[in-house]
Structures are given as C-alpha cells and as structure tokens.
Design a protein around this motif. Sequence first.
Motif, PDB file in Angstrom:
ATOM      1  N   LEU A   6      53.603  29.590  38.623  1.00 21.56           N
ATOM      2  CA  LEU A   6      54.570  28.620  38.098  1.00 21.56           C
ATOM      3  C   LEU A   6      55.995  28.959  38.530  1.00 21.56           C
ATOM      4  CD1 LEU A   6      53.416  28.343  34.355  1.00 21.56           C
ATOM      5  CD2 LEU A   6      52.809  26.839  36.241  1.00 21.56           C
ATOM      6  N   LYS A   7      56.767  27.914  38.816  1.00 19.78           N
ATOM      7  CA  LYS A   7      58.213  28.071  39.029  1.00 19.78           C
ATOM      8  C   LYS A   7      58.868  26.946  38.237  1.00 19.78           C
ATOM      9  CE  LYS A   7      60.056  29.147  43.014  1.00 19.78           C
ATOM     10  NZ  LYS A   7      60.494  28.914  44.409  1.00 19.78           N
ATOM     11  N   HIS A  72      57.511  22.878  38.254  1.00 20.69           N
ATOM     12  CA  HIS A  72      57.730  22.126  37.022  1.00 20.69           C
ATOM     13  C   HIS A  72      59.231  21.995  36.766  1.00 20.69           C
ATOM     14  CE1 HIS A  72      53.637  23.545  36.580  1.00 20.69           C
ATOM     15  NE2 HIS A  72      53.434  22.591  35.684  1.00 20.69           N
ATOM     16  N   ILE A  73      59.626  20.852  36.222  1.00 22.32           N
ATOM     17  CA  ILE A  73      61.021  20.683  35.769  1.00 22.32           C
ATOM     18  C   ILE A  73      60.973  20.256  34.305  1.00 22.32           C
ATOM     19  CG2 ILE A  73      63.165  19.357  36.018  1.00 22.32           C
ATOM     20  CD1 ILE A  73      62.426  18.911  38.976  1.00 22.32           C
ATOM     21  N   HIS A 113      55.580  18.659  38.380  1.00 18.09           N
ATOM     22  CA  HIS A 113      55.301  18.131  37.028  1.00 18.09           C
ATOM     23  C   HIS A 113      56.647  18.051  36.292  1.00 18.09           C
ATOM     24  CE1 HIS A 113      52.729  18.649  33.083  1.00 18.09           C
ATOM     25  NE2 HIS A 113      53.655  17.719  32.957  1.00 18.09           N
ATOM     26  N   PHE A 114      57.028  16.833  35.940  1.00 16.64           N
ATOM     27  CA  PHE A 114      58.335  16.594  35.303  1.00 16.64           C
ATOM     28  C   PHE A 114      58.131  16.390  33.801  1.00 16.64           C
ATOM     29  CE2 PHE A 114      61.856  13.165  34.767  1.00 16.64           C
ATOM     30  CZ  PHE A 114      62.737  14.108  34.248  1.00 16.64           C
ATOM     31  N   ILE A 115      58.825  17.200  33.015  1.00 10.93           N
ATOM     32  CA  ILE A 115      58.720  17.074  31.551  1.00 10.93           C
ATOM     33  C   ILE A 115      60.074  16.598  31.021  1.00 10.93           C
ATOM     34  CG2 ILE A 115      58.292  18.349  29.399  1.00 10.93           C
ATOM     35  CD1 ILE A 115      56.671  20.228  31.623  1.00 10.93           C
ATOM     36  N   GLN A 116      60.076  15.388  30.513  1.00  7.79           N
ATOM     37  CA  GLN A 116      61.303  14.780  29.999  1.00  7.79           C
ATOM     38  C   GLN A 116      61.250  14.799  28.469  1.00  7.79           C
ATOM     39  OE1 GLN A 116      64.188  13.845  30.701  1.00  7.79           O
ATOM     40  NE2 GLN A 116      64.791  12.206  29.323  1.00  7.79           N
ATOM     41  N   ILE A 117      62.367  15.198  27.853  1.00  7.16           N
ATOM     42  CA  ILE A 117      62.411  15.235  26.385  1.00  7.16           C
ATOM     43  C   ILE A 117      63.122  13.961  25.907  1.00  7.16           C
ATOM     44  CG2 ILE A 117      62.999  16.594  24.351  1.00  7.16           C
ATOM     45  CD1 ILE A 117      61.214  18.104  26.406  1.00  7.16           C
ATOM     46  N   SER A 118      62.437  13.204  25.064  1.00  9.96           N
ATOM     47  CA  SER A 118      63.027  11.969  24.549  1.00  9.96           C
ATOM     48  C   SER A 118      63.135  12.029  23.025  1.00  9.96           C
ATOM     49  CB  SER A 118      62.208  10.761  25.031  1.00  9.96           C
ATOM     50  OG  SER A 118      62.949   9.571  24.818  1.00  9.96           O
ATOM     51  N   ALA A 214      54.821  22.927  22.745  1.00  5.70           N
ATOM     52  CA  ALA A 214      54.302  21.666  23.310  1.00  5.70           C
ATOM     53  C   ALA A 214      54.623  21.579  24.805  1.00  5.70           C
ATOM     54  CB  ALA A 214      54.890  20.479  22.557  1.00  5.70           C
ATOM     55  N   CYS A 215      55.831  22.001  25.189  1.00  6.49           N
ATOM     56  CA  CYS A 215      56.189  22.019  26.631  1.00  6.49           C
ATOM     57  C   CYS A 215      55.220  22.933  27.377  1.00  6.49           C
ATOM     58  CB  CYS A 215      57.617  22.537  26.835  1.00  6.49           C
ATOM     59  SG  CYS A 215      58.911  21.438  26.240  1.00  6.49           S
ATOM     60  N   SER A 216      54.996  24.091  26.792  1.00  7.51           N
ATOM     61  CA  SER A 216      54.117  25.077  27.432  1.00  7.51           C
ATOM     62  C   SER A 216      52.688  24.538  27.551  1.00  7.51           C
ATOM     63  CB  SER A 216      54.156  26.346  26.578  1.00  7.51           C
ATOM     64  OG  SER A 216      53.208  27.242  26.996  1.00  7.51           O
ATOM     65  N   LYS A 217      52.267  23.814  26.530  1.00 14.50           N
ATOM     66  CA  LYS A 217      50.890  23.290  26.512  1.00 14.50           C
ATOM     67  C   LYS A 217      50.684  22.191  27.556  1.00 14.50           C
ATOM     68  CE  LYS A 217      47.025  23.905  24.318  1.00 14.50           C
ATOM     69  NZ  LYS A 217      46.390  25.188  24.042  1.00 14.50           N
ATOM     70  N   VAL A 218      51.656  21.291  27.700  1.00 15.95           N
ATOM     71  CA  VAL A 218      51.466  20.239  28.721  1.00 15.95           C
ATOM     72  C   VAL A 218      51.468  20.858  30.122  1.00 15.95           C
ATOM     73  CG1 VAL A 218      52.259  18.243  27.371  1.00 15.95           C
ATOM     74  CG2 VAL A 218      53.911  19.467  28.783  1.00 15.95           C
ATOM     75  N   ILE A 219      52.193  21.955  30.274  1.00 18.61           N
ATOM     76  CA  ILE A 219      52.171  22.661  31.567  1.00 18.61           C
ATOM     77  C   ILE A 219      50.787  23.286  31.781  1.00 18.61           C
ATOM     78  CG2 ILE A 219      53.055  24.699  32.780  1.00 18.61           C
ATOM     79  CD1 ILE A 219      55.834  24.045  31.642  1.00 18.61           C
ATOM     80  N   GLU A 220      50.335  24.009  30.754  1.00 19.19           N
ATOM     81  CA  GLU A 220      49.036  24.706  30.857  1.00 19.19           C
ATOM     82  C   GLU A 220      47.894  23.729  31.141  1.00 19.19           C
ATOM     83  OE1 GLU A 220      48.078  26.780  27.191  1.00 19.19           O
ATOM     84  OE2 GLU A 220      45.941  26.548  27.682  1.00 19.19           O
TER      85      GLU A 220
END
Length: 302
Positions: A6-7, A72-73, A113-118, A214-220
């Motif tokens: 991961l980066k 990942h971002i 993989h883009f993780i956006q917080i809304s 939750a961020c970590s889980k969607v990555i995993e």
Amino acid sequence: MNDKQLKVLITGSNGLLGQKLVQHFQRHEVEFLATANSKNKLSFCPAENFEILDVSNAVSVGEVITAYKPTHIINAAAMTNVDACEDYETECFAVNTIGVANILEEIQGTDIHFIQISTDFIFDGKKKLYSEEDTANPLSNYGKSKWEAEELIFESGYNKVSILRTSIVYGVGEALNKNNIFNWALAELRAEKQLNIVNDQFRTPTFVEDLVQACSKVIELGEFGVYNIAGGELMSMHDYIVLVAKYLGVDSSFVNAITSEKLNQKAERPISSGLNIDKAKDELSYVPTDFVESLSKIDSDN
Ligand SMILES: NC(=O)c1ccc[n+]([C@@H]2O[C@H](COP(=O)([O-])OP(=O)(O)OC[C@H]3O[C@@H](n4cnc5c(N)ncnc54)[C@H](OP(=O)(O)O)[C@@H]3O)[C@@H](O)[C@H]2O)c1
C-alpha cells in the motif's frame, strides 16, 4: 494487496481525521504520504512523510499524485466550518468541490482507490435517519459543496471510489484549528459552566477512530460505493450533552435546552440528519464505539 504494497496519500493531514489516519498507518507500518495546506503541525509525522498540498490547486494535485504514485488516496481535506462556508462561499467550493474534481482528473485511467469523506449535511433533515439511497437536498453551502463533489464522482464514471458519509466527527487531536462539541462540553461541564444546547437538531455523532477503522476496512476489502459511517444512536444534541454531564457526574441542570431558532446559526442545518449504518455493519463489519465509552477514550487521550 497486503499492507506492504500500500501507498496511501492522505490530504488534510493536520485535521482531526487526517492526523488519526497518519497515526493508524504509522502503527500498521503502511507507507503513506501526509499532505496539508499548511506546514506539518503533527509532532508524530516525520518530515519525510509530509508535503504541502492545497487540494484546490490542480497543478499541485497533479504533481503530488504523479510523483508519489499512490495506490490509495484518502481525501480528508475540507473546509468543515459550516457557518464560515456561508461567509466564504468561493473558498468552500474551491476546497470541497474543486479539490475533488482535481483529484478525479488526475486518477482517471489509473487503478487508484479513492476514498472521499462526505457528510450527513447533504440531506435536508426531514426524514430522521438516512440510508445510502436517500435523495440529497443540502441546505447550506457546506452541504452543497460536499454533494456537488459526490455528483462529480458519480458523473465521472470512475468506479474505484468509496464515499464514506459521516456525521459530527469527534475525538482528541493535536494542534487542531477548531474544537469539537464533545471536547468543549467535557471541559466546560468539568468547570461547572452552564451550557445552552439545541434540542431540535438530531444527529448520529461519529468517534473519529471508528471513521479511521472504516477507511482501513474499505482499503482492506477493496469495497467501492457509498457507505454511511456514523455513531449508533440518533439523539438530539441536547440529549448527547446530558450524557456527557452524566458521564462526568455533573448535574444535568447545567445543560440548558434551547431551540435552533434561538441559537441563530448562520448556516441552515438539517433538523434530523442521522445516518443509518446497517450497510456498513453488514458489508464492512462496522461496529461503532459506544458513546460513553468514547468519552472515556477521549479522557485518556487528553
Ligand atoms: N468534523 C465534522 O463534524 C464532520 C462531519 C461530517 C463530515 N466531515 C467530513 O470529514 C472529513 C474530515 O473532517 P475533519 O473532522 O477531520 O475536519 P478538520 O479537522 O476541519 O480537517 C480538515 C482539514 O482540511 C484542511 N484543509 C482546508 N482546506 C484545504 C486545502 N485547500 N487543501 C488541503 N487541506 C485543506 C484543513 O486545514 P485548515 O484547518 O488549515 O483549514 C483541516 O486541517 C471532511 O471531509 C469533512 O467534510 C466532518
């Protein structure tokens, strides 16, 4: 993908979520680059893991993504002061909407993989508890800017995106520009000060460590799509602060109930913008921390 491959590029690393993400990836020995719009304010974030990045600057976003080549971002950068977003509309949309457009532009055609917080503030608050499929109808510039960012994501067709919608994020952080309501209430009630808290705004506040998980889980799991990530109980803010008083053993008469009309905040807020977390429970094994337990964690972090 294992942790070693991961980066993770984190934006908004000086903020509450951003810095908890930095700590999380440090603990798990995951390679990361922390970025913020001003200098690194975190004592625990090494200089070699940090770069300045203003997400509203398309050129800078392009340069950092091209040079770092993240897998990942996580976009934790935002203008989060809801009332300031009314006074500084241009800045609000520059960070919360154009910032996302800039990231999207750069990642098109990649595998990132883009993780956006809304936010729950994309809703108008007429429905109480919102699921991921409910229709957005934001009332404030902040809500509109975050919803327009989501719309850009949907319209872009980029499908390696997780949108995590959350609500009143709280916890203890270092060098934060703004305090959160529960840290403030703990300090004020300890000093036996009278507080005026609205009893007609209903929320599902989110312990920041749960959002990190939750961020970590969607990555995993490599899960894409929209997820509500929030606390487990919908209550008025007044009832929440009464729980803080009870936790401290302070008489609840120190917590006065007032109406939103009396508080007269600049930005219009949804009456009830609770987030239904069933999907996250089912698909991400998400379990929110009990509210009172989170208060004792905050105390031990302070
Ligand atoms: N806090 C909440 O109650 C809440 C509720 C629902 C959703 N969310 C969402 O959760 C995410 C994390 O919020 P948070 O609680 O960690 O907020 P936060 O503590 O305010 O952190 C946001 C960070 O973004 C930074 N930022 C502002 N403009 C930027 C720019 N142009 N480029 C890069 N960074 C910039 C801010 O820096 P400055 O302080 O220097 O401006 C701040 O450090 C955000 O997407 C927010 O919309 C938060």
